[in-house]
Design an enzyme around this catalytic site. Structure first.
Site, PDB file in Angstrom:
ATOM      1  N   ASP A 242      33.600  14.190   5.367  1.00  0.00           N
ATOM      2  CA  ASP A 242      32.487  15.096   5.158  1.00  0.00           C
ATOM      3  C   ASP A 242      32.981  16.497   5.530  1.00  0.00           C
ATOM      4  OD1 ASP A 242      29.985  16.202   4.772  1.00  0.00           O
ATOM      5  OD2 ASP A 242      29.155  15.444   6.655  1.00  0.00           O
ATOM      6  N   PHE A 243      32.223  17.530   5.139  1.00  0.00           N
ATOM      7  CA  PHE A 243      32.634  18.901   5.477  1.00  0.00           C
ATOM      8  C   PHE A 243      31.905  19.415   6.712  1.00  0.00           C
ATOM      9  CE2 PHE A 243      31.927  23.527   5.078  1.00  0.00           C
ATOM     10  CZ  PHE A 243      33.245  23.943   5.271  1.00  0.00           C
ATOM     11  N   ASP A 244      30.607  19.706   6.567  1.00  0.00           N
ATOM     12  CA  ASP A 244      29.851  20.294   7.680  1.00  0.00           C
ATOM     13  C   ASP A 244      29.781  19.329   8.854  1.00  0.00           C
ATOM     14  OD1 ASP A 244      28.610  22.941   6.666  1.00  0.00           O
ATOM     15  OD2 ASP A 244      28.224  21.533   5.038  1.00  0.00           O
TER      16      ASP A 244
ATOM     17  N   ASP B  14      29.298  12.785  10.135  1.00  0.00           N
ATOM     18  CA  ASP B  14      28.500  13.157  11.307  1.00  0.00           C
ATOM     19  C   ASP B  14      27.003  13.051  11.092  1.00  0.00           C
ATOM     20  OD1 ASP B  14      28.371  15.463   9.510  1.00  0.00           O
ATOM     21  OD2 ASP B  14      27.484  16.530  11.214  1.00  0.00           O
TER      22      ASP B  14
END
Length: 274
Positions: A36-38, A210
Site C-alpha cells: 500500500d502507499f499511504d 495499514d
C-alpha cells in the site's frame, strides 16, 4: 540481517521472520511484493497531495525489484499520483484506485466498467464541496471521491451519514478508512481481488498494509495458501492509531512506521545475495 544459508522448507505460522526471509530468497524468482502507499511507504498527512515516500524507500524498492519476480504498489490513489511519486522506478507496477487503474510496462489500463461513472464522480465532488463543512477535504480521484475528516474528527458522524446517503442515492459503494469515507463505483474490484489475481502464478508473496481495505489483501494470501500448500504468503501490518489494532490482528507481523518498513526491507536485502 546477516547472510544465512537459504532454506527450502516452507515456514509455518506463527511466523519466524528469519525463516520467512530465507524461504523467500530461495524462491525469489517466483516471489511478488505488494505495498500500500499511504501509511506504508509514506506517512499519512493532513493534506493527501503533500504525501511523499520516505526518503530511503525508492532505492530499497528498486533493489528489491531486481531480486524478485515482481514489486507492485496497490493504492487507493490514482495511477497519475503514484507515477508522480515513483517516476524514477523502472520495474515497479502501480495499481491505482483499488485496482481500477493499472500502470504496467509504460501503459495505463482502466477498468472499462468504471469509466461511465466519471461524470457522476465529478458531480459528487462538487456537491460534497458545496454541502459539507469547509473543514472536510474533498479529494476527487476521477473514479472515486474521498472525504477526509482528519483535521476535523468531530465531524466524522456527519461525513459518514452524508457519504452513505449519497451512496444510496447514486448506487455507489462506500469504503471506510483512516479518517476518510470514500465513494466508489459499484464495480467489483478491491485490493483482495488484485492480490488474488496477482499471485496466481507466484510461489511466494508479501503484502504490506495499514488500513481496513488491506485486510482483504491479507485474506487473499490466506486463501491462496489454503488451496496451494506450496504457496507461502506473509501479511505485514504497519502500526497506526486509527485502524492499527484491527489490521495488526489480521497480520503475521507489525512494523511501527513507513520508515520501519524501508529499514526492514533494507536489512533483508543481503539475504538474497548478489
Amino acid at each position: 540481517m546477516p547472510e544465512t544459508p537459504l532454506s527450502n522448507a516452507r515456514p509455518t505460522h506463527p511466523l519466524s521472520v528469519a525463516e520467512a526471509w530465507q524461504f523467500t530468497a530461495s524462491r525469489a524468482k517466483e516471489t511478488t511484493f505488494f505495498f500500500d502507499f499511504d501509511g506504508v511507504l509514506s506517512p499519512v498527512t493532513d493534506d493527501p497531495d503533500a504525501s511523499q515516500p520516505v526518503a530511503s524507500v525508492l532505492g530499497v524498492l528498486e533493489q528489491l525489484a531486481a531480486k524478485v519476480a515482481r514489486v507492485a504498489i496497490v493504492s487507493a490513489r490514482p495511477v497519475s499520483f503514484l507515477r508522480s511519486r515513483f517516476d524514477t522506478l523502472e520495474h515497479v507496477d502501480l495499481y491505482g484506485l483499488y485496482g481500477l487503474e493499472v500502470w504496467h510496462d509504460g501503459d495505463v489500463v482502466t477498468e472499462p466498467a468504471a469509466l461511465p461513472w466519471v461524470p457522476a464522480m465529478a458531480d459528487l465532488a462538487e456537491r460534497a464541496k458545496a454541502e459539507l463543512p469547509d473543514a472536510i477535504l474533498v479529494e476527487y480521484k476521477r473514479l472515486s471521491v474521498a472525504l477526509h475528516y482528519r483535521t476535523a474528527p468531530q465531524l466524522a458522524a456527519q461525513v459518514e451519514h452524508w457519504g452513505h446517503e449519497q451512496a444510496e442515492r447514486l448506487g455507489l459503494r462506500v469504503q471506510g478508512g483512516r479518517m476518510v469515507v470514500e465513494l466508489k463505483p459499484p464495480v467489483d474490484q478491491d485490493k483482495g481481488m488484485v492480490i488474488s489475481e496477482g499471485v496466481l502464478n507466484a510461489g511466494c508473496a508479501w503484502y504490506f498494509g495499514d488500513d481496513m481495505s488491506d485486510i482483504k489483501a491479507f485474506d487473499a494470501l490466506r486463501a491462496r495458501e489454503a488451496v496451494d500448500p506450496d504457496f507461502f504468503g506473509v501479511c505485514v501490518a504497519v502500526a497506526n492509531p486509527e485502524t492499527g489494532a484491527d489490521v495488526s490482528s489480521a497480520a503475521d507481523l507489525t512494523l511501527e512506521s513507513p520508515e520501519a518498513v524501508a529499514g526492514f526491507l533494507a536489512e533483508a536485502l543481503p539475504v538474497f545475495g548478489r
